[in-house]
Design a protein around this motif. Structure first.
Motif, PDB file in Angstrom:
ATOM      1  N   ASN A  28      40.055  23.688  74.203  1.00  9.24           N
ATOM      2  CA  ASN A  28      41.041  24.073  75.209  1.00  9.24           C
ATOM      3  C   ASN A  28      40.310  24.806  76.324  1.00  9.24           C
ATOM      4  N   HIS A  36      52.650  24.417  80.952  1.00  5.18           N
ATOM      5  CA  HIS A  36      51.974  23.150  80.687  1.00  5.18           C
ATOM      6  C   HIS A  36      52.985  22.026  80.876  1.00  5.18           C
ATOM      7  N   HIS A 134      53.134  27.564  68.297  1.00  6.98           N
ATOM      8  CA  HIS A 134      53.038  26.508  69.319  1.00  6.98           C
ATOM      9  C   HIS A 134      53.643  25.204  68.797  1.00  6.98           C
ATOM     10  N   ILE A 187      47.034  27.553  72.392  1.00 10.98           N
ATOM     11  CA  ILE A 187      47.195  26.353  71.574  1.00 10.98           C
ATOM     12  C   ILE A 187      45.845  25.653  71.371  1.00 10.98           C
ATOM     13  N   ARG A 192      47.463  20.301  70.903  1.00  9.52           N
ATOM     14  CA  ARG A 192      48.076  20.046  72.206  1.00  9.52           C
ATOM     15  C   ARG A 192      48.027  18.554  72.564  1.00  9.52           C
TER      16      ARG A 192
END
Ligand SMILES: [Fe+2]
Ligand SMILES: [Fe+2]
Length: 376
Positions: A28, A36, A134, A187, A192
């Motif tokens: 990330n 996002h 998340h 996250i 993700r």
């Protein structure tokens, strides 16, 4: 009929599912991102067929959900004092000790004493619950999308209850992290990617497959494991509440997709298999906890390969698939398209779960949690 073979690299971005270099190169890079956005194009479906109970199993699930609501603020013992370090030590004793079973000679962990291991345990817990949080938000947005995109009224009704459930789950994990633990993690990049793929897909059944079957199937197994292991009473109760909801959610996926998949073509099923495989790999990849090692000042590449050799660790990773594999089997996904997914799950080392109990009806046995049952 033959289906076009897509090479593994097209599906998961690498040829070898166990290529650790490739896995750990996915990070990330925008950890300060506050918003996002994921673009998605799909049809919002109205149905004018309001006949309730046309799908009796979904209807039953909806009625069950209505009487199983709980209040995150008032039904949990938030006054519980949590000494995170003491919890880490107690959990380590219960599971046989931190870092035990690995040959750490020649690694940066060789010189670690209790302080470093406890510190690691604390970070690891912050990380794990952050990823749960998340993932729960992923479930929140996915089920909101299902309300819009699924064509059946019984499914819209049920999904609406799940939206509320997921809001509550995000709420409890966020509150637990804020009030009782010692830091949030952003996250994980693998998680993700998976959530982005699920949300971006325009087909309503892919939202179900990605979220209800794969992500929630794994969550149910992971929560169960943690619920069993933890000695911390607040977390234990919190997980018990969340699991009773999650069992319904996975059942919702199985019951809905069973009907839909029965009329899909060979080629369409193959696409679903590939999606299930991709999701399985992403979820396995995220468990390397790269960010925790970064936080500890240790290059993940220097230690992850060693820890992956520990048998307990391998067993834990495999157990995470104990709900997913039987559910995929029940949906006919293992053996469709010449058993393509069976082969992939064999490669991942998780095929042995195929005959474990599926989650189509399991919520019945986990339903005992209303506020009154949890108190007993
Ligand atoms: Fe949830
Ligand atoms: Fe859920």
């Amino acid at each position: 009929m033959t289906t076009e073979m897509r090479p593994t690299a097209d599906i998961i971005g690498r040829d070898d599912i166990n290529d650790l270099e490739a896995i750990m190169s996915v990070v990330n890079s925008d950890v300060d991102e506050a918003i996002h956005a994921v673009h998605s194009t799909y049809d919002t479906i109205f149905t004018w067929d309001y006949e309730k109970g046309q799908r009796p199993k979904l209807d039953k699930l909806y009625e069950k959900a209505k009487t199983s609501q709980w209040n995150a603020q008032t039904d949990l013992p938030w006054e519980t004092d949590v000494d995170q370090e003491a919890v880490v030590v107690a959990n380590a004793i219960a599971t046989g000790g931190l870092g035990q079973g690995a040959d750490l000679s020649g690694t940066p962990l060789e010189s670690w004493g209790d302080k470093e291991w406890i510190d690691f345990g604390v970070q690891s817990q912050n990380w794990t619950l952050s990823q749960f949080m998340h993932g729960e938000q992923g479930a929140l947005v996915c089920t909101a999308k299902i309300v819009e995109s699924v064509p059946w009224i019984d499914a819209k009704y049920y999904a609406a209850t799940q939206v509320m459930d997921e809001a509550r789950h995000v709420e409890v994990f966020a509150k637990y992290l804020d009030d009782k633990l010692s830091g949030h993690y952003p996250i994980n990049a693998h998680l993700r990617m998976l959530l982005d793929d699920i949300i971006a897909d325009s087909r309503w059944d892919m939202t179900y497959l990605g979220m209800q079957i794969m992500v929630e199937g794994l969550a149910l197994a992971a929560f169960g494991f943690m619920h069993q292991m933890t000695t911390e009473p607040l977390l234990k109760q919190l997980l018990r509440y969340v699991m009773s909801d999650e069992a319904r959610h996975v059942a919702f996926g199985v019951l809905s997709l069973q009907e839909y998949y029965a009329q899909l073509s060979h080629a369409e099923l193959r696409e679903r298999q590939e999606f299930a495989f991709e999701a399985a790999v992403r979820m396995r990849d995220r468990f390397l906890q790269q960010e925790v090692w970064d936080q500890m000042g240790i290059d993940p590449k220097s230690i992850v390969p060693v820890l992956l050799q520990v048998p307990e660790r391998q067993m834990f990773q495999t157990m995470l698939f104990s709900k997913i594999v039987p559910n995929c089997k029940k949906l006919g996904l293992l053996d469709a398209a010449d058993g393509w997914l069976r082969e992939r799950f064999t490669e991942l080392g998780v095929i042995a779960f195929e005959d474990w109990v599926d989650t189509g009806e399991e919520y019945g046995s986990l339903q005992a949690v209303g506020p009154e049952a949890a108190a007993s």
